[in-house]
Scaffold this motif. Structure first.
Motif, PDB file in Angstrom:
ATOM      1  N   GLU A 155      -1.141   7.045   0.525  1.00 38.30           N
ATOM      2  CA  GLU A 155      -2.456   7.542   0.118  1.00 38.30           C
ATOM      3  C   GLU A 155      -3.504   6.421   0.138  1.00 38.30           C
ATOM      4  O   GLU A 155      -4.642   6.634   0.556  1.00 38.30           O
ATOM      5  N   GLN A 156      -3.106   5.239  -0.324  1.00 44.24           N
ATOM      6  CA  GLN A 156      -4.046   4.101  -0.303  1.00 44.24           C
ATOM      7  C   GLN A 156      -4.446   3.734   1.123  1.00 44.24           C
ATOM      8  O   GLN A 156      -5.615   3.467   1.409  1.00 44.24           O
ATOM      9  N   ALA A 157      -3.464   3.696   2.028  1.00 41.23           N
ATOM     10  CA  ALA A 157      -3.746   3.326   3.417  1.00 41.23           C
ATOM     11  C   ALA A 157      -4.598   4.398   4.095  1.00 41.23           C
ATOM     12  O   ALA A 157      -5.553   4.088   4.821  1.00 41.23           O
ATOM     13  N   GLY A 168      -6.686   6.420   2.667  1.00 39.98           N
ATOM     14  CA  GLY A 168      -8.033   6.346   2.093  1.00 39.98           C
ATOM     15  C   GLY A 168      -8.816   5.168   2.649  1.00 39.98           C
ATOM     16  O   GLY A 168     -10.011   5.284   2.963  1.00 39.98           O
ATOM     17  N   PHE A 169      -8.130   4.043   2.785  1.00 44.73           N
ATOM     18  CA  PHE A 169      -8.809   2.849   3.278  1.00 44.73           C
ATOM     19  C   PHE A 169      -9.300   3.041   4.704  1.00 44.73           C
ATOM     20  O   PHE A 169     -10.400   2.614   5.062  1.00 44.73           O
ATOM     21  N   THR A 214       1.723   0.434   5.708  1.00 44.34           N
ATOM     22  CA  THR A 214       2.582   0.652   4.542  1.00 44.34           C
ATOM     23  C   THR A 214       3.988   0.112   4.760  1.00 44.34           C
ATOM     24  O   THR A 214       4.872   0.316   3.933  1.00 44.34           O
ATOM     25  N   TYR A 239     -12.721  -0.895  -3.374  1.00 41.11           N
ATOM     26  CA  TYR A 239     -11.505  -0.077  -3.194  1.00 41.11           C
ATOM     27  C   TYR A 239     -10.283  -0.805  -3.753  1.00 41.11           C
ATOM     28  O   TYR A 239      -9.335  -0.178  -4.236  1.00 41.11           O
ATOM     29  N   PHE A 240     -10.292  -2.126  -3.693  1.00 41.99           N
ATOM     30  CA  PHE A 240      -9.110  -2.898  -4.098  1.00 41.99           C
ATOM     31  C   PHE A 240      -9.288  -3.748  -5.353  1.00 41.99           C
ATOM     32  O   PHE A 240      -8.292  -4.100  -5.990  1.00 41.99           O
ATOM     33  N   LEU A 254       0.829  -1.210   0.000  1.00 40.72           N
ATOM     34  CA  LEU A 254       0.000   0.000   0.000  1.00 40.72           C
ATOM     35  C   LEU A 254       0.859   1.254   0.000  1.00 40.72           C
ATOM     36  O   LEU A 254       1.865   1.345   0.720  1.00 40.72           O
ATOM     37  N   SER A 255       0.429   2.254  -0.781  1.00 36.52           N
ATOM     38  CA  SER A 255       1.011   3.594  -0.671  1.00 36.52           C
ATOM     39  C   SER A 255       0.395   4.277   0.556  1.00 36.52           C
ATOM     40  O   SER A 255      -0.648   3.837   1.077  1.00 36.52           O
ATOM     41  N   GLU A 312     -15.144  -1.673   0.597  1.00 35.09           N
ATOM     42  CA  GLU A 312     -13.737  -2.074   0.693  1.00 35.09           C
ATOM     43  C   GLU A 312     -13.334  -2.994  -0.461  1.00 35.09           C
ATOM     44  O   GLU A 312     -12.214  -2.895  -0.969  1.00 35.09           O
TER      45      GLU A 312
END
Ligand code: RTP
Ligand code: MG
Length: 143
Positions: A45-47, A49-50, A68, A131-132, A42-43, A128
């Motif tokens: 930003e991804q983490a 956002g999640f 991350t 999201y992925f 995960l970046s 979720e």
């Protein structure tokens, strides 16, 4: 009994300790089917956002940093009452409070590094999963 889908993450601590197969075995032994799966790092930003729902919480920075810190496995689990079934397999957020035989009792070291994530409701599961995973990456079983 309703057939549901839930979203699951094997977090960086459990991936680093080589527990992917053991955790997948728990899902499958409980009758949950893995219908999508991949490894991702995960970046930030991804983490963020999640875990946006926790952005105001004092542990948010540590949570994003941990999530991350290494690759994770993300998967979609399908089965009867999958959301609650997976939460029961996982055990309490704090491994010190997790029931014997649960994933967090067996594989988590602390509340901050607690081995797995699982959706807490059917609605959050749908969000979720999207999201992925794209629709094409989710493979419902026909047999
Ligand atoms: P998760 O979302 O990761 O499946 O965990 P959960 O539903 O059991 O717990 P949640 O309340 O959603 O919190 C998300 C993650 O944040 C960390 N946390 N730390 N230090 C603390 O008080 C605290 N509270 C929560 C945990 O790593 C938790 O999994
Ligand atoms: Mg949660």
């Amino acid at each position: 009994m309703a057939i549901e889908r839930t979203f699951s993450i094997i977090k960086p601590d459990a991936v680093a300790k080589n527990h992917i197969g053991a955790i997948y075995n728990r899902f499958e032994s409980a009758g949950l089917k893995i219908i999508a799966s991949k490894m991702v790092h995960l970046s930030k930003e991804q983490a963020e956002g999640f875990y946006a729902e926790h952005s105001a919480r004092p542990f948010f920075g540590a949570l994003v940093s941990f999530m991350t810190s290494g690759p994770v496995m993300v998967q979609v689990l399908e089965g009867e009452n999958a959301v609650l079934a997976n939460r029961e397999i996982m055990g309490a957020t704090n491994p010190a409070e997790a029931a014997r035989g649960t994933l967090r009792a067996d594989y988590a070291a602390s509340i901050d590094e607690n081995a797995v994530h699982g959706s807490d409701a059917v609605e959050s599961a749908a969000r979720e999963i999207a999201y992925f995973f794209s629709a094409e990456e989710v493979c419902p079983r026909t047999r």
